[in-house]
Structure formats: structure tokens, C-alpha cells
Design a protein around this motif. Structure first.
Motif, PDB file in Angstrom:
ATOM      1  N   UNK A 270       0.924  -1.331  -0.196  1.00 26.83           N
ATOM      2  CA  UNK A 270       0.306   0.054   0.153  1.00 26.83           C
ATOM      3  C   UNK A 270       0.486   1.545   0.137  1.00 26.83           C
ATOM      4  N   UNK A 271       2.291   1.501   0.581  1.00 33.03           N
ATOM      5  CA  UNK A 271       3.291   2.341   1.326  1.00 33.03           C
ATOM      6  C   UNK A 271       3.726   2.723  -0.777  1.00 33.03           C
ATOM      7  N   UNK A 272       3.809   1.358  -1.005  1.00 28.95           N
ATOM      8  CA  UNK A 272       4.012   1.235  -2.643  1.00 28.95           C
ATOM      9  C   UNK A 272       3.340   1.964  -3.745  1.00 28.95           C
ATOM     10  N   UNK A 273       2.418   1.867  -3.395  1.00 26.14           N
ATOM     11  CA  UNK A 273       0.648   2.644  -4.359  1.00 26.14           C
ATOM     12  C   UNK A 273       0.979   3.725  -3.976  1.00 26.14           C
ATOM     13  N   UNK A 274       0.505   4.211  -2.497  1.00 26.67           N
ATOM     14  CA  UNK A 274       0.787   5.375  -2.556  1.00 26.67           C
ATOM     15  C   UNK A 274       1.535   6.263  -3.047  1.00 26.67           C
ATOM     16  N   UNK A 275       2.709   5.380  -3.485  1.00 28.59           N
ATOM     17  CA  UNK A 275       4.404   6.434  -4.224  1.00 28.59           C
ATOM     18  C   UNK A 275       3.710   6.408  -5.259  1.00 28.59           C
ATOM     19  N   UNK A 276       3.268   5.699  -5.944  1.00 29.77           N
ATOM     20  CA  UNK A 276       3.096   5.372  -7.676  1.00 29.77           C
ATOM     21  C   UNK A 276       2.111   5.870  -8.185  1.00 29.77           C
ATOM     22  N   UNK A 277       2.631   6.777  -9.341  1.00 29.93           N
ATOM     23  CA  UNK A 277       1.755   7.542 -10.636  1.00 29.93           C
ATOM     24  C   UNK A 277       0.272   6.918 -11.053  1.00 29.93           C
ATOM     25  N   UNK A 278      -1.055   7.358 -11.105  1.00 32.08           N
ATOM     26  CA  UNK A 278      -1.650   6.540 -11.137  1.00 32.08           C
ATOM     27  C   UNK A 278      -2.488   6.227 -12.606  1.00 32.08           C
ATOM     28  N   UNK A 279      -2.065   7.175 -12.950  1.00 31.98           N
ATOM     29  CA  UNK A 279      -2.308   7.319 -14.467  1.00 31.98           C
ATOM     30  C   UNK A 279      -1.659   5.772 -14.998  1.00 31.98           C
ATOM     31  N   UNK A 280      -0.273   6.288 -15.691  1.00 31.73           N
ATOM     32  CA  UNK A 280       0.386   5.173 -16.251  1.00 31.73           C
ATOM     33  C   UNK A 280       2.027   4.578 -15.619  1.00 31.73           C
ATOM     34  N   UNK A 281       1.700   4.460 -13.959  1.00 32.88           N
ATOM     35  CA  UNK A 281       2.374   3.556 -13.214  1.00 32.88           C
ATOM     36  C   UNK A 281       2.999   3.103 -13.330  1.00 32.88           C
ATOM     37  N   UNK A 282       4.474   2.472 -13.045  1.00 36.11           N
ATOM     38  CA  UNK A 282       3.844   0.637 -12.790  1.00 36.11           C
ATOM     39  C   UNK A 282       5.009  -0.109 -11.487  1.00 36.11           C
ATOM     40  N   UNK A 283       4.564  -1.175 -10.688  1.00 42.52           N
ATOM     41  CA  UNK A 283       4.950  -1.288  -9.556  1.00 42.52           C
ATOM     42  C   UNK A 283       5.709  -2.829 -10.470  1.00 42.52           C
ATOM     43  N   UNK A 284       6.976  -3.571 -10.025  1.00 43.41           N
ATOM     44  CA  UNK A 284       7.648  -4.051 -10.416  1.00 43.41           C
ATOM     45  C   UNK A 284       8.104  -4.762  -9.701  1.00 43.41           C
ATOM     46  N   UNK A 285       7.725  -6.333  -9.287  1.00 42.73           N
ATOM     47  CA  UNK A 285       7.962  -6.955  -7.731  1.00 42.73           C
ATOM     48  C   UNK A 285       9.565  -8.504  -8.467  1.00 42.73           C
ATOM     49  N   UNK A 286      10.003  -8.551  -7.627  1.00 41.68           N
ATOM     50  CA  UNK A 286      10.601 -10.294  -8.188  1.00 41.68           C
ATOM     51  C   UNK A 286      10.957 -10.714  -6.200  1.00 41.68           C
ATOM     52  N   UNK A 287       9.845 -11.492  -6.153  1.00 41.58           N
ATOM     53  CA  UNK A 287      10.698 -11.807  -4.807  1.00 41.58           C
ATOM     54  C   UNK A 287      10.767 -13.702  -4.796  1.00 41.58           C
ATOM     55  N   UNK A 288      11.308 -13.916  -3.559  1.00 43.53           N
ATOM     56  CA  UNK A 288      10.666 -15.370  -3.589  1.00 43.53           C
ATOM     57  C   UNK A 288      10.429 -15.561  -2.069  1.00 43.53           C
ATOM     58  N   UNK A 289       9.613 -17.043  -2.540  1.00 38.49           N
ATOM     59  CA  UNK A 289       8.716 -17.255  -1.625  1.00 38.49           C
ATOM     60  C   UNK A 289       8.024 -18.698  -1.649  1.00 38.49           C
ATOM     61  N   UNK A 290       6.703 -19.693  -1.805  1.00 33.71           N
ATOM     62  CA  UNK A 290       6.187 -20.919  -1.802  1.00 33.71           C
ATOM     63  C   UNK A 290       6.377 -20.829  -3.273  1.00 33.71           C
ATOM     64  N   UNK A 291       6.355 -22.301  -2.987  1.00 31.12           N
ATOM     65  CA  UNK A 291       6.465 -23.021  -4.757  1.00 31.12           C
ATOM     66  C   UNK A 291       4.869 -23.433  -4.752  1.00 31.12           C
ATOM     67  N   UNK A 292       5.350 -24.369  -5.831  1.00 34.29           N
ATOM     68  CA  UNK A 292       4.386 -24.922  -7.140  1.00 34.29           C
ATOM     69  C   UNK A 292       3.902 -26.134  -6.183  1.00 34.29           C
ATOM     70  N   UNK A 293       5.182 -27.316  -5.616  1.00 38.19           N
ATOM     71  CA  UNK A 293       4.834 -28.126  -4.405  1.00 38.19           C
ATOM     72  C   UNK A 293       4.684 -27.684  -3.074  1.00 38.19           C
ATOM     73  N   UNK A 294       4.080 -29.133  -2.771  1.00 32.52           N
ATOM     74  CA  UNK A 294       3.928 -28.831  -1.216  1.00 32.52           C
ATOM     75  C   UNK A 294       4.504 -29.833  -0.821  1.00 32.52           C
ATOM     76  N   UNK A 295       6.357 -30.878  -1.408  1.00 33.21           N
ATOM     77  CA  UNK A 295       7.436 -31.266  -0.843  1.00 33.21           C
ATOM     78  C   UNK A 295       8.287 -29.939   0.090  1.00 33.21           C
ATOM     79  N   UNK A 296       8.102 -29.436  -1.450  1.00 33.48           N
ATOM     80  CA  UNK A 296       9.319 -28.031  -1.042  1.00 33.48           C
ATOM     81  C   UNK A 296       9.004 -27.265   0.176  1.00 33.48           C
TER      82      UNK A 296
END
Length: 379
Positions: A270-296
Motif C-alpha cells: 500500500x505504501x508503494x501504491x501511494x508513491x506510484x503515479x496513478x495514470x501510467x505508473x507501474x510496480x515491479x516485484x521480484x520476490x521469493x516465496x512458496x513453491x508449486x509443490x507441497x514437498x518443497x
């Protein structure tokens, strides 16, 4: 007694001086042909040494990628080897060529095996000495302060094996205009910035030592652009003030591996959204988290507390669920490395920037009112 006269000396004329030939033109050492080795056997010419072959000199406009491509195209192929005669297969030139490629193959395989073994040992230690999840504090920012100087060396091997450098490079090619990078860390995205597409760049992080490393790295990489870079030492959850010329918000907001390090990920988005231009702004994320597989996922859950204590981030968070709870509009979402690497492109909602700014001001006013007491009259 009369003296006998001496025989006169005959002076021979000096031969004319011969013209000294000019020195031969200089030939670089790399281009000089090496003489073949001599053998003691008479009337037998030894084959030239493999190193005696002249090394081709690359043309002036050749880049490093072109040279690597040329070397790769010259690799020995199975189809070519099948066409060789037994004499050609046993020739020293062919044997030297095969040995060179065998050495590189063994070296790469050995380094990969060493890295995988070391990584497996770290995982085993994490599993056998995993602390209780409740024992991990909410604030892990001190881990980043301690590891600022050696952070790049610690994560470089893991990111190379997961091809994260290429993901970072591809993500940074999308930035434009006034750019804000949150959780910049030591500036691992700095080499991939297309500075010609950026009006200004704001680098923000809550760790002062890490931000200092990022500042030093940016100065070494993009010295000509250093006057248009701003460094902010603050938490990304707090309101972010854009620079002059971007009062409507940033055109691009970037965050790589940042949601795992905060205990308020939805509030951060939400803080990133408040700092982004509404008309043509973009938010780009590259994160690591849960996998497709339960064993992992079960493995990530078991090792998450120890990983958080060591590196300051929880790598078992459900990034998709966090994005869904934030309510932001999803433009694109991709997943790599068994689903543990998340590529997310978001778009801010219409009218939310004003609402989020007003909500942040109300929180500040409430905090000020709570801190007020009747003791203020006696100060």
C-alpha cells in the motif's frame, strides 16, 4: 755509414660504406608464427606443436559476446569427430583441442558439485538446528546492518545458480521516468539500470550500512548519472516523498526480495501504491516465496526460522496471497525455480493514492495524540 732508406707505406683505399637496411616492421608477439620444434631424428620433419598455430586476432569491433560465441562454435562436435580418420583422431592438434574442452567440462562440473555440496550442507545444518518460530524476533533489520560489507559474496553463488541475475536484468529493462527502488540493499540491481530511460532514481532502504554500499556501487557504475540519484534512509512502510518533478508519483517503483524482510507486507505494498503515479505508473516485484509443490513448501517451512535468523528474511511467504490481500491490479505474474521465484507486475488503483495518503496522515496524528500527556504543561 749511410742509412738505408725506408720503403714507403702504401695506404689502401677504404671500401665504400654499404647502406644499412631498414629494420623490419614490428609484428605483435601474438601474431608472430612460432617455429616448429626440432627433432633429433634425421630426415624427419616433426609435426608443428599445437601452440604454434597462429592465434586469430579479433577485429576491432568484436565484443566479448561475439568472441564467446566464436569459441563456442569451434567446440568439437560428435558429427565432426565421426568424419575424422584414425590418423586425424590421434593427431596432436586434435588431442590438444579435446583435452582443452575436457578440462573446462571437468572444471565446471567440479565447481557445480562443490557448490551443491556446500549448499546441501548448509541445508542439513539448518534442518538439524532449526529454532522455534516464536523465538525469531519481528524486527530483523540488525542482520542487514551486520552483513552489509560481505552480503554480495554470501548471496552471489545462490543467485547465480537460480539465474536471478538474468531476472534482475530483464526486470530493470522495464523501468522508465522517475524511478523508486525500495529495499535496495547493497544495490544488486545497479549494473542493470538503463539510465537513459530514467529521469531520476531514488534508492531507499532502512539499513544505513547497506545503503552506503549501494551508494558506493552506484558511484562506481554510473558516475555520469550520480547527480540525479537520491538516497533515502527510511522504512518503505512510512510515507515516501517523491522528488521535484514527480509530485504526482513515481513512474516506476521496483522492489526485489523485499516482501520477505518485513512483517507488514500488505502495508508495504500500500505504501508503494501511494508513491506510484496513478495514470501510467507501474510496480515491479521480484520476490521469493512458496513453491508449486507441497514437498518443497514443507522444506521451506522447516528451514524458514533458521534462514530468518541468519539472513533476516522469511523465504516461505505466500507472495500471491499477499498481492491478493493488497488489492492491487495484477498486470502480469510469472514464477520460476519450481515456483519459488515470483515475477509480479502491478498497477495502482484509481483514487487510492489520495486515500492512502490521508490514512497515513491520520495514523501520524493518532500517534502524536497518544504521545501527548498532561505532563506537557509542566515542560
Amino acid at each position: 755509414m749511410a742509412k738505408i732508406p725506408k720503403v714507403p707505406k702504401t695506404v689502401l683505399p677504404k671500401p665504400p660504406r654499404q647502406a644499412v637496411p631498414p629494420p623490419p616492421p614490428y609484428v605483435p608477439l601474438r601474431a608472430r608464427p612460432v617455429r616448429p620444434q626440432r627433432t633429433n631424428l634425421p630426415n624427419q620433419q616433426s609435426p608443428p606443436h599445437p601452440s604454434a598455430q597462429e592465434t586469430p586476432i579479433a577485429p576491432p569491433g568484436t565484443t566479448r559476446s561475439d568472441r564467446l560465441k566464436q569459441v563456442w562454435d569451434e567446440r568439437p562436435r560428435v558429427s565432426d569427430i565421426k568424419r575424422l580418420t584414425p590418423e586425424q583422431l590421434s593427431a596432436p592438434t586434435h588431442q590438444n583441442r579435446m583435452n582443452k574442452w575436457r578440462q573446462w567440462t571437468l572444471f565446471i562440473c567440479g565447481m557445480s558439485a562443490f557448490g551443491m555440496g556446500l549448499y546441501g550442507m548448509q541445508i542439513y545444518v539448518s534442518l538439524t538446528t532449526a529454532p522455534d518460530e516464536n523465538a525469531v524476533p519481528d524486527d530483523l533489520s540488525d542482520r542487514f546492518d551486520k552483513e552489509a560489507d560481505g552480503y554480495d559474496e554470501k548471496v552471489s553463488m545462490a543467485e547465480t545458480m537460480l539465474f536471478l541475475n538474468s531476472r534482475r536484468k530483464a526486470l530493470m529493462q522495464k523501468v522508465r521516468g522517475h524511478v523508486l527502488e525500495v529495499a535496495v540493499g547493497t544495490g544488486r540491481n545497479t549494473p542493470y539500470y538503463p539510465t537513459k530511460q530514467c529521469a531520476t532514481v531514488t534508492l531507499l532502504d532502512s539499513s544505513a550500512p547497506m545503503l552506503e554500499v549501494a551508494k558506493r556501487k552506484w558511484k562506481e557504475t554510473h558516475m555520469e548519472y550520480f547527480s540525479r540519484v537520491f538516497f533515502k534512509h527510511q522504512s518503505a512502510v512510512d510515507p515516501i516523498t517523491p522528488p521535484y518533478g514527480a509530485q504526482d508519483g513515481y513512474d516506476t517503483v521496483v522492489q526485489t526480495m523485499g516482501l520477505c524482510s518485513t512483517n507488514e507486507p500488505v502495508k508495504l505494498l500500500h505504501s508503494l501504491e501511494a508513491a506510484t503515479k496513478e495514470e501510467d505508473g507501474q510496480i515491479l516485484l521480484l520476490e521469493h516465496g512458496k513453491s508449486h509443490y507441497e514437498w518443497l513448501n514443507s522444506f521451506l517451512d522447516r528451514t524458514a526460522p533458521n534462514h530468518a535468523l541468519t539472513h533476516g528474511c522469511w523465504w516461505n511467504k505466500d507472495i500471491g496471497k499477499i498481492v491478493e490481500e493488497s488489492g492491487l491490479e495484477v498486470v502480469d505474474m510469472k514464477r520460476y525455480n519450481f515456483g519459488t521465484t515470483w515475477w509480479v507486475e502491478l498497477k495502482p488503483r484509481k483514487g487510492m493514492r489520495k486515500q492512502l495518503e490521508d490514512a497515513a496522515k491520520e495514523e501520524v496524528e493518532v500517534a502524536v495524540q497518544k504521545s501527548w500527556s498532561w505532563w506537557s504543561f509542566w515542560r
